[in-house]
Write a protein that holds these residues in place. Structure first.
Motif, PDB file in Angstrom:
ATOM      1  N   SER A  95     -90.777  56.586   6.259  1.00  0.00           N
ATOM      2  CA  SER A  95     -89.338  56.660   6.457  1.00  0.00           C
ATOM      3  C   SER A  95     -88.986  56.659   7.941  1.00  0.00           C
ATOM      4  O   SER A  95     -89.857  56.816   8.806  1.00  0.00           O
ATOM      5  N   CYS A  96     -87.701  56.489   8.241  1.00  0.00           N
ATOM      6  CA  CYS A  96     -87.259  56.444   9.628  1.00  0.00           C
ATOM      7  C   CYS A  96     -85.810  56.917   9.730  1.00  0.00           C
ATOM      8  O   CYS A  96     -85.101  57.024   8.728  1.00  0.00           O
ATOM      9  N   HIS A  97     -85.374  57.195  10.935  1.00  0.00           N
ATOM     10  CA  HIS A  97     -83.994  57.616  11.170  1.00  0.00           C
ATOM     11  C   HIS A  97     -83.661  57.437  12.644  1.00  0.00           C
ATOM     12  O   HIS A  97     -84.270  58.063  13.509  1.00  0.00           O
ATOM     13  N   SER A  98     -82.693  56.584  12.940  1.00  0.00           N
ATOM     14  CA  SER A  98     -82.218  56.393  14.312  1.00  0.00           C
ATOM     15  C   SER A  98     -81.219  57.492  14.645  1.00  0.00           C
ATOM     16  O   SER A  98     -80.196  57.628  13.967  1.00  0.00           O
ATOM     17  N   LEU A  99     -81.508  58.267  15.684  1.00  0.00           N
ATOM     18  CA  LEU A  99     -80.675  59.427  16.007  1.00  0.00           C
ATOM     19  C   LEU A  99     -79.558  59.063  16.983  1.00  0.00           C
ATOM     20  O   LEU A  99     -79.476  59.557  18.118  1.00  0.00           O
ATOM     21  N   HIS A 100     -78.676  58.190  16.518  1.00  0.00           N
ATOM     22  CA  HIS A 100     -77.494  57.817  17.296  1.00  0.00           C
ATOM     23  C   HIS A 100     -76.531  57.103  16.359  1.00  0.00           C
ATOM     24  O   HIS A 100     -76.892  56.693  15.259  1.00  0.00           O
ATOM     25  N   VAL A 159     -73.782  52.847  19.664  1.00  0.00           N
ATOM     26  CA  VAL A 159     -74.653  53.191  20.789  1.00  0.00           C
ATOM     27  C   VAL A 159     -75.829  52.220  20.848  1.00  0.00           C
ATOM     28  O   VAL A 159     -76.437  51.912  19.823  1.00  0.00           O
ATOM     29  N   ASP A 160     -76.138  51.735  22.042  1.00  0.00           N
ATOM     30  CA  ASP A 160     -77.302  50.869  22.237  1.00  0.00           C
ATOM     31  C   ASP A 160     -78.564  51.651  21.859  1.00  0.00           C
ATOM     32  O   ASP A 160     -78.822  52.724  22.409  1.00  0.00           O
ATOM     33  N   PRO A 161     -79.379  51.146  20.913  1.00  0.00           N
ATOM     34  CA  PRO A 161     -80.574  51.892  20.472  1.00  0.00           C
ATOM     35  C   PRO A 161     -81.674  51.986  21.522  1.00  0.00           C
ATOM     36  O   PRO A 161     -82.583  52.801  21.393  1.00  0.00           O
ATOM     37  N   LYS A 162     -81.588  51.185  22.579  1.00  0.00           N
ATOM     38  CA  LYS A 162     -82.649  51.178  23.587  1.00  0.00           C
ATOM     39  C   LYS A 162     -82.760  52.544  24.246  1.00  0.00           C
ATOM     40  O   LYS A 162     -81.794  53.091  24.777  1.00  0.00           O
ATOM     41  N   GLY A 163     -83.958  53.126  24.148  1.00  0.00           N
ATOM     42  CA  GLY A 163     -84.211  54.416  24.761  1.00  0.00           C
ATOM     43  C   GLY A 163     -83.777  55.613  23.933  1.00  0.00           C
ATOM     44  O   GLY A 163     -84.075  56.753  24.285  1.00  0.00           O
ATOM     45  N   GLN A 164     -83.104  55.382  22.813  1.00  0.00           N
ATOM     46  CA  GLN A 164     -82.667  56.473  21.945  1.00  0.00           C
ATOM     47  C   GLN A 164     -83.809  56.875  21.003  1.00  0.00           C
ATOM     48  O   GLN A 164     -84.673  56.061  20.672  1.00  0.00           O
ATOM     49  N   GLY A 171     -86.203  48.888  20.670  1.00  0.00           N
ATOM     50  CA  GLY A 171     -86.380  49.418  22.010  1.00  0.00           C
ATOM     51  C   GLY A 171     -86.185  50.923  22.083  1.00  0.00           C
ATOM     52  O   GLY A 171     -85.954  51.487  23.158  1.00  0.00           O
ATOM     53  N   SER A 172     -86.277  51.602  20.943  1.00  0.00           N
ATOM     54  CA  SER A 172     -86.065  53.050  20.887  1.00  0.00           C
ATOM     55  C   SER A 172     -87.339  53.812  21.239  1.00  0.00           C
ATOM     56  O   SER A 172     -88.442  53.258  21.238  1.00  0.00           O
ATOM     57  N   GLU A 173     -87.171  55.114  21.518  1.00  0.00           N
ATOM     58  CA  GLU A 173     -88.308  55.995  21.752  1.00  0.00           C
ATOM     59  C   GLU A 173     -88.759  56.576  20.409  1.00  0.00           C
ATOM     60  O   GLU A 173     -87.998  57.263  19.743  1.00  0.00           O
ATOM     61  N   HIS A 174     -89.982  56.287  19.987  1.00  0.00           N
ATOM     62  CA  HIS A 174     -90.470  56.735  18.682  1.00  0.00           C
ATOM     63  C   HIS A 174     -90.899  58.203  18.730  1.00  0.00           C
ATOM     64  O   HIS A 174     -91.608  58.630  19.638  1.00  0.00           O
ATOM     65  N   VAL A 175     -90.440  58.947  17.725  1.00  0.00           N
ATOM     66  CA  VAL A 175     -90.786  60.355  17.584  1.00  0.00           C
ATOM     67  C   VAL A 175     -91.413  60.547  16.212  1.00  0.00           C
ATOM     68  O   VAL A 175     -90.799  60.179  15.196  1.00  0.00           O
TER      69      VAL A 175
END
Length: 393
Positions: A86-91, A95-100, A125-129
């Motif tokens: 699973s995944c979840h973009s935290l923005h 908002v530009d996903p780059k770096g988020q 281009g996001s930061e993976h956590v």
């Protein structure tokens, strides 16, 4: 939605590698990687409908903001040979996903499949956590649930007082700019973006309830003129939340220049003193729950960083905090606004506690319609504000 099938098929007819199916069964039977991007409230029903048709050996994930019901739905309705990542973009959507931060959850999968999904999602281009589902829900509750509740309550209070706050000089400039911009930004989105996280996340319910209690307790101290008790409680909370950041010498996330730059109204020469009940209650809530917001910066949303920025701006300036405590007792300019804000915070807490999606939607959309004429400008200004903040963090 089957009524869109013909139009979508025609729209994408020139793209060789895009196939439009009439329903989820076609997608499930033919896809090697499937992402369920539906409301958290609907995830169980949708997976129950289409999950049994999932292609053997496929990878399945979801993008809901609350992972407990999502993972439960996958475990209940997907065949055992299906891998779950699973995944979840935290923005938010603007908002530009780059770096988020982008959370990746390897729930039931081989390392090879996890590496494949990680590679696919690098396009953002996001930061993976990397987290598990339980940690994700706890951290999103810590960083989002109460933040949303505070801004929802502000909008409710302004609507109840029939105010467009940026048209009043007392709500223009400095911290007030963040309050107005972010409140309108939240109400310009879909209601379910916030409802699922609040209602389906057990940690969120507790935190939203505590925020309402903090608002109520502090407001009662202000009304009763109990300055010594109010000051002790506020400074104890501030010490618990902000001492470590101050000792490390970390700079403030927001400066006067940044706070004043993004206004929806004309900044007055002299500002009306405000007790900032919403901010005081936020820090009191964090203290009562044992939350140190800096611990979750790696998974923080832009809105959370803005909210943290204005709270630390207030609490890490001792003279300003003393002034606000004095104003809270001696100045009643904002009393009617604070009364409505207290009602609103308790109302949102009750709505979440009852688990009532219909009531949540009705409350949200009623206030949304009130502020709708100013959404385009607020979105533009809010995007610029977030861009400046992201450059600093």
């Amino acid at each position: 939605m089957k009524d869109k099938f013909a139009g979508l098929k025609e729209e994408f007819s020139d793209l060789e590698y895009v196939t439009i199916f009439e329903d989820g069964y076609g997608v499930s039977r033919s896809s090697d990687y499937i992402i369920y991007s539906v409301e958290a409230e609907a995830i169980d029903r949708v997976v129950a409908e289409y999950g049994r048709a999932t292609k053997k050996g496929a990878i399945v994930g979801g993008q809901t903001s609350c992972k407990a019901p999502e993972i439960s739905a996958f475990e209940r309705h997907l065949p055992p040979d299906i891998e779950i990542i699973s995944c979840h973009s935290l923005h938010g959507p603007h908002v530009d996903p780059k770096g988020q931060p982008l959370v990746l959850i390897k729930h039931r999968a081989s390392q090879q499949s996890f590496d494949l999904v990680t590679h696919i999602l690098t396009c953002f281009g996001s930061e993976h956590v990397h987290l598990n589902a339980q940690a994700h829900d706890r951290i999103t509750a810590d960083t989002q649930a109460v933040t949303h509740a505070a801004f929802l309550s502000m909008g409710t209070a302004w609507c109840a007082n029939n105010q467009f706050p940026w048209e009043h000089s007392r709500y223009v400039g400095g911290i007030e700019n963040v309050k107005c911009n972010v409140t309108l930004r939240i109400y310009s989105n879909k209601w379910h973006v916030y409802a699922g996280l609040a209602i389906l996340n057990p940690s969120a319910k507790q935190q939203i309830r505590q925020y309402a209690e903090s608002v109520t307790d502090l407001f009662k101290l202000m009304l009763g003129g109990h300055k010594a008790e109010l000051e002790t409680r506020i400074k104890t909370a501030g010490k618990a939340v902000f001492t470590a950041a101050g000792e490390r010498g970390e700079p403030l996330l927001l400066s006067d220049e940044v706070l004043d730059r993004f206004s929806l109204g004309k900044v007055p020469k002299e500002r009306t003193p405000n007790n900032h009940l919403s901010l005081l209650a936020m820090v009191d809530c964090w203290w009562k729950l044992g939350i140190v917001p800096y611990d979750h910066m790696i998974c923080s949303t832009p809105l959370f960083r803005l909210w943290l920025g204005v709270t630390e701006y207030l609490f890490r300036k001792p003279a300003l905090l003393d002034e606000i405590i004095k104003i809270s007792i001696e100045n009643d300019t904002f009393r009617s606004d604070d009364l409505e804000f207290t009602f609103a915070a308790r109302g949102w807490s009750d709505c979440v506690s009852f688990g009532d999606f219909s009531s949540y939607r009705d409350r949200f959309e009623q206030i949304q319609s009130y502020f709708a004429p100013r959404f385009p400008e607020a979105t533009r200004v809010g995007n610029e504000m977030i861009k400046v903040l992201l450059n600093k963090t």
